[in-house]
Design a protein around this motif. Structure first.
Motif, PDB file in Angstrom:
ATOM      1  N   TYR A   7      -1.699  -2.373  18.060  1.00 23.60           N
ATOM      2  CA  TYR A   7      -0.384  -2.976  18.242  1.00 23.60           C
ATOM      3  C   TYR A   7      -0.499  -4.485  18.080  1.00 23.60           C
ATOM      4  N   PHE A  40       3.907  -1.351  16.772  1.00 29.67           N
ATOM      5  CA  PHE A  40       2.861  -0.411  16.354  1.00 29.67           C
ATOM      6  C   PHE A  40       2.393  -0.740  14.949  1.00 29.67           C
ATOM      7  N   GLU A  83      -2.366   4.258  13.821  1.00 25.12           N
ATOM      8  CA  GLU A  83      -3.193   5.081  14.700  1.00 25.12           C
ATOM      9  C   GLU A  83      -4.247   5.799  13.862  1.00 25.12           C
ATOM     10  N   SER A 143      -4.628  12.958  19.859  1.00 26.31           N
ATOM     11  CA  SER A 143      -3.410  12.440  19.245  1.00 26.31           C
ATOM     12  C   SER A 143      -2.241  13.366  19.542  1.00 26.31           C
ATOM     13  N   GLY A 144      -1.039  12.784  19.657  1.00 26.54           N
ATOM     14  CA  GLY A 144       0.131  13.600  19.934  1.00 26.54           C
ATOM     15  C   GLY A 144       0.935  12.999  21.061  1.00 26.54           C
ATOM     16  N   SER A 145       2.236  13.048  20.956  1.00 28.17           N
ATOM     17  CA  SER A 145       3.112  12.445  21.952  1.00 28.17           C
ATOM     18  C   SER A 145       2.814  13.007  23.346  1.00 28.17           C
ATOM     19  N   GLN A 189      -2.195   6.307  27.014  1.00 26.09           N
ATOM     20  CA  GLN A 189      -2.980   5.395  26.206  1.00 26.09           C
ATOM     21  C   GLN A 189      -3.477   4.246  27.076  1.00 26.09           C
ATOM     22  N   ASN A 193      10.051  12.430  23.317  1.00 23.90           N
ATOM     23  CA  ASN A 193       9.788  13.352  24.415  1.00 23.90           C
ATOM     24  C   ASN A 193       8.809  12.808  25.454  1.00 23.90           C
ATOM     25  N   TYR A 194       8.407  11.567  25.302  1.00 18.41           N
ATOM     26  CA  TYR A 194       7.460  10.966  26.245  1.00 18.41           C
ATOM     27  C   TYR A 194       7.857   9.522  26.456  1.00 18.41           C
ATOM     28  N   ARG A 236       8.058  12.947  31.031  1.00 21.48           N
ATOM     29  CA  ARG A 236       8.240  13.743  29.827  1.00 21.48           C
ATOM     30  C   ARG A 236       9.636  14.333  29.805  1.00 21.48           C
ATOM     31  N   SER A 281       8.002   7.895  22.696  1.00 20.64           N
ATOM     32  CA  SER A 281       7.103   8.498  21.726  1.00 20.64           C
ATOM     33  C   SER A 281       7.613   9.882  21.361  1.00 20.64           C
ATOM     34  N   SER A 282       7.302  10.303  20.144  1.00 23.62           N
ATOM     35  CA  SER A 282       7.692  11.644  19.712  1.00 23.62           C
ATOM     36  C   SER A 282       6.694  12.142  18.690  1.00 23.62           C
ATOM     37  N   GLY A 283       6.762  13.412  18.397  1.00 23.38           N
ATOM     38  CA  GLY A 283       5.984  13.952  17.304  1.00 23.38           C
ATOM     39  C   GLY A 283       4.512  14.152  17.601  1.00 23.38           C
ATOM     40  N   ALA A 284       3.752  14.197  16.542  1.00 23.24           N
ATOM     41  CA  ALA A 284       2.353  14.589  16.636  1.00 23.24           C
ATOM     42  C   ALA A 284       1.389  13.415  16.668  1.00 23.24           C
ATOM     43  N   THR A 285       1.899  12.195  16.914  1.00 21.16           N
ATOM     44  CA  THR A 285       0.992  11.048  16.983  1.00 21.16           C
ATOM     45  C   THR A 285       1.207  10.307  18.291  1.00 21.16           C
ATOM     46  N   ASN A 286       0.360   9.318  18.533  1.00 23.12           N
ATOM     47  CA  ASN A 286       0.446   8.513  19.745  1.00 23.12           C
ATOM     48  C   ASN A 286       1.315   7.275  19.578  1.00 23.12           C
ATOM     49  N   LYS A 287       2.022   7.165  18.464  1.00 22.51           N
ATOM     50  CA  LYS A 287       2.830   5.977  18.206  1.00 22.51           C
ATOM     51  C   LYS A 287       3.841   5.747  19.319  1.00 22.51           C
ATOM     52  N   LEU A 288       3.815   4.541  19.889  1.00 24.81           N
ATOM     53  CA  LEU A 288       4.773   4.153  20.923  1.00 24.81           C
ATOM     54  C   LEU A 288       5.733   3.118  20.353  1.00 24.81           C
TER      55      LEU A 288
END
Lengths: 114, 112
Positions: free
Chosen positions: A35, A45, A48, A97-99, A103, B31-32, B51, B93-100
Motif C-alpha cells: 500500500y 492498494f 498483492e 489470500s481471500g477477503s 492483514q 464482505n469484510y 464480516r 474487502s471483497s472477492g478472492a484477494t486481500n485487497k483493502l
C-alpha cells in the motif's frame, strides 16, 4: 513470532532514479500486499502477491512493479521516480489470500523523492 | 468503482465520552470490514473487524455495526481514554484477494 519487517526504513532518491523496497512477512504467511500512504490520497492498494503470483493490482502506473520469492519475501520496485512518489510504503502479510483474512502491517518505508 | 467514504475527518471528544466514526462503501460484493488504528509514526494495527454475515461485534470498549442494506458500517468507542487518540481507518474487502479499500481516515483526539 517476529512481525512484518521492511527495509530500508527511510530512503531519499532523486527524480528519474529507481528504488527497490523489501518486505519480509510473518513466518508462515504466504500473502503480501503493498500500500502507498500519502496525506492527500490516504492508503491506496498497489498489489498483492500470493505464492509468487500477483493476485491483484491497484490503479498505479506500470512504473510500479513487484515480485515475491519462494520464501514469501516480497519486493516492490518503482522506476523513473517522480516527486509525487514520495510516500510511506506499507506492506501487509496474511496467512492466505481471500477477503476476510486479517492483514498485519509492517512499519513502512518512508520514500522521499527530491 | 470501489470506494469507501469515511466521516468525520476529525473528531475531538472529552475523556470518558463516546466516539462514533461512520463509513459507507460502494461495492455491494464487499464482505469484510476491518478497522485500523494508526498512531503517529506507527504502523496501522487492526482493532476490530466484522464480516457481512454479522450485524454487530463488540470487544470491550470497541464495537462495530454493519448495515448491509444501506452499505454503512460504524465504529463505536465508549469511555474514551487519551491513549485512544490516533487516526482510525475503515476498510472494505471483497472477492478472492486481500485487497483493502480504505476510507480517508479520522483523526480522533481525546482531551484529558
Amino acid at each position: 513470532k517476529a512481525g512484518v519487517t521492511q527495509t530500508p526504513r527511510y530512503l531519499i532518491k532523486t527524480r528519474g532514479q529507481q528504488v527497490t523496497l523489501s518486505c519480509s512477512p510473518i513466518s508462515g504467511h504466504r500473502s503480501v500486499s503493498w500500500y502507498q500512504q500519502t496525506p492527500g490520497q490516504g492508503l491506496q492498494f498497489l498489489f498483492e502477491y500470493f505464492s509468487e503470483t500477483q493476485r491483484n493490482k491497484g490503479n498505479f502506473p506500470g512504473r510500479f512493479s513487484g515480485r515475491q520469492f519462494s520464501n514469501s519475501r516480497s519486493e516492490m520496485n518503482v522506476s523513473t521516480l517522480e516527486l509525487g512518489d514520495s510516500a510511506l510504503y506499507l506492506c501487509a502479510s496474511s496467512p492466505t489470500s481471500g477477503s476476510g483474512n486479517e492483514q498485519f502491517f509492517g512499519p513502512g518505508t518512508r520514500l522521499t523523492v527530491l | 468503482g470501489e470506494n469507501v467514504e469515511q466521516h468525520p475527518s476529525t473528531l475531538s471528544v472529552q475523556e470518558g465520552d463516546s466516539a462514533v466514526i461512520k463509513c459507507t462503501y460502494s461495492d455491494s460484493a464487499s464482505n469484510y470490514f476491518p478497522w485500523y488504528k494508526q498512531e503517529l509514526g506507527k504502523r496501522p494495527q487492526l482493532i476490530i473487524d466484522i464480516r457481512s454475515n454479522v450485524g454487530e461485534k463488540k470487544d470491550q470498549r470497541i464495537a462495530v455495526t454493519l448495515n448491509k442494506t444501506a452499505k454503512h458500517f460504524s465504529l463505536h468507542i465508549t469511555e474514551t481514554q487519551p491513549e485512544d487518540s490516533a487516526v482510525y481507518f475503515c476498510a472494505a474487502s471483497s472477492g478472492a484477494t486481500n485487497k483493502l479499500i480504505f476510507g480517508t481516515g479520522t483523526l480522533l483526539a481525546v482531551q484529558p
